[in-house]
Design a protein around this motif. Structure first.
Motif, PDB file in Angstrom:
ATOM      1  N   GLY A 177       0.790  -1.219   0.000  1.00  0.00           N
ATOM      2  CA  GLY A 177       0.000   0.000   0.000  1.00  0.00           C
ATOM      3  C   GLY A 177       0.826   1.274   0.000  1.00  0.00           C
ATOM      4  N   THR A 178       0.096   2.362  -0.084  1.00  0.00           N
ATOM      5  CA  THR A 178       0.665   3.703  -0.196  1.00  0.00           C
ATOM      6  C   THR A 178       0.395   4.484   1.072  1.00  0.00           C
ATOM      7  N   GLU A 179       1.411   5.200   1.543  1.00  0.00           N
ATOM      8  CA  GLU A 179       1.217   6.113   2.658  1.00  0.00           C
ATOM      9  C   GLU A 179       2.035   7.378   2.406  1.00  0.00           C
ATOM     10  N   VAL A 180       1.628   8.461   3.044  1.00  0.00           N
ATOM     11  CA  VAL A 180       2.330   9.734   2.877  1.00  0.00           C
ATOM     12  C   VAL A 180       2.629  10.292   4.266  1.00  0.00           C
ATOM     13  N   ASP A 212      -2.742  18.470   4.364  1.00  0.00           N
ATOM     14  CA  ASP A 212      -3.820  18.627   3.375  1.00  0.00           C
ATOM     15  C   ASP A 212      -3.341  18.183   1.995  1.00  0.00           C
ATOM     16  N   LEU A 213      -2.135  18.599   1.611  1.00  0.00           N
ATOM     17  CA  LEU A 213      -1.562  18.171   0.333  1.00  0.00           C
ATOM     18  C   LEU A 213      -1.367  16.656   0.330  1.00  0.00           C
ATOM     19  N   ALA A 214      -0.854  16.127   1.437  1.00  0.00           N
ATOM     20  CA  ALA A 214      -0.599  14.692   1.547  1.00  0.00           C
ATOM     21  C   ALA A 214      -1.868  13.880   1.320  1.00  0.00           C
ATOM     22  N   GLU A 215      -2.968  14.325   1.895  1.00  0.00           N
ATOM     23  CA  GLU A 215      -4.249  13.616   1.746  1.00  0.00           C
ATOM     24  C   GLU A 215      -4.667  13.562   0.278  1.00  0.00           C
ATOM     25  N   VAL A 271      -2.370   9.047   5.848  1.00  0.00           N
ATOM     26  CA  VAL A 271      -1.354  10.078   6.075  1.00  0.00           C
ATOM     27  C   VAL A 271      -0.817   9.847   7.481  1.00  0.00           C
ATOM     28  N   ARG A 272       0.504   9.831   7.614  1.00  0.00           N
ATOM     29  CA  ARG A 272       1.131   9.528   8.895  1.00  0.00           C
ATOM     30  C   ARG A 272       2.085  10.643   9.302  1.00  0.00           C
ATOM     31  N   VAL A 273       2.144  10.891  10.591  1.00  0.00           N
ATOM     32  CA  VAL A 273       3.020  11.931  11.130  1.00  0.00           C
ATOM     33  C   VAL A 273       4.344  11.300  11.548  1.00  0.00           C
ATOM     34  N   ILE A 291       6.114  16.822   2.010  1.00  0.00           N
ATOM     35  CA  ILE A 291       5.526  15.495   2.186  1.00  0.00           C
ATOM     36  C   ILE A 291       6.519  14.450   1.687  1.00  0.00           C
ATOM     37  N   LEU A 292       6.467  13.260   2.288  1.00  0.00           N
ATOM     38  CA  LEU A 292       7.273  12.143   1.836  1.00  0.00           C
ATOM     39  C   LEU A 292       6.304  11.032   1.437  1.00  0.00           C
TER      40      LEU A 292
END
Length: 193
Positions: A102-105, A116-119, A136-138, A153-154
């Motif tokens: 899967g994908t995460e940011v 907001d951009l990450a989402e 989205v993860r911190v 963002i990464l």
């Protein structure tokens, strides 16, 4: 009408070899996937005409820094010195569990402009590529999120250690770039050109 282009710095994570080289899986190297997707994203944004783009690596053999620390600093310093409006670091994830996918940011904090951009970017990739949405993860510990002076963002496109994810990333880097681009357009509430 006067228009100022949005300056986006695209960091194709990791070096082709040696210091700060990325993960490997199924005979593929993370830095090659990152380079392909990031370069294609840059092309899409440039063709759009509403964005100005700078890449951390301008050729697949570009290597930044002489250690992990100086490689990361070179990417961040280039974005900061250029005065980027946004920073997008492109990566592929890895796990000892071959089923992880899967994908995460990642972002420095929530709520934030970056979150907001990450989402939107996350949704763009998932919609376009059909990867699992890991959210989205911190992670305030990530240097490129902590030291940039602009929203950063990464993006972890998928898992290089998962057979299905790596197939998607290697067979369709354009699709991942398109997904990120679609997310950027959604974030800015822009129509495709």
């Amino acid at each position: 009408m006067f228009f100022v282009a949005i300056k986006i710095f695209i960091d194709q994570g990791h070096n082709p070899e040696g210091v700060n080289a990325g993960a490997e899986g199924f005979g593929y190297r993370e830095q090659d996937i990152n380079y392909a997707v990031g370069t294609r994203l840059g092309e899409l944004l440039r063709q759009d005409g509403r964005f100005e783009v700078k890449l951390s690596r301008n050729s697949p053999t570009d290597s930044l820094g002489t250690s992990n620390a100086t490689s990361l600093a070179a990417r961040v310093n280039a974005a900061n010195e250029w005065g980027a409006d946004y920073f997008i670091s492109v990566h592929a994830n890895a796990s000892t569990n071959p089923n992880a996918n899967g994908t995460e940011v990642y972002v420095y904090r929530e709520p934030s402009t970056a979150a907001d951009l990450a989402e939107d970017v996350l949704e763009g990739i998932v919609d376009r590529m059909g990867t699992k949405n890991n959210g989205v993860r911190v992670n305030p510990g990530l240097y490129v999120l902590r030291r940039t002076r602009m929203p950063a963002i990464l993006v972890e496109l998928g898992y290089i250690t998962n057979a299905e994810d790596v197939r998607k990333m290697t067979e369709d880097p354009w699709g991942f770039a398109q997904g990120i681009y679609n997310g950027i357009l959604d974030y800015f509430d822009l129509e495709p050109v």
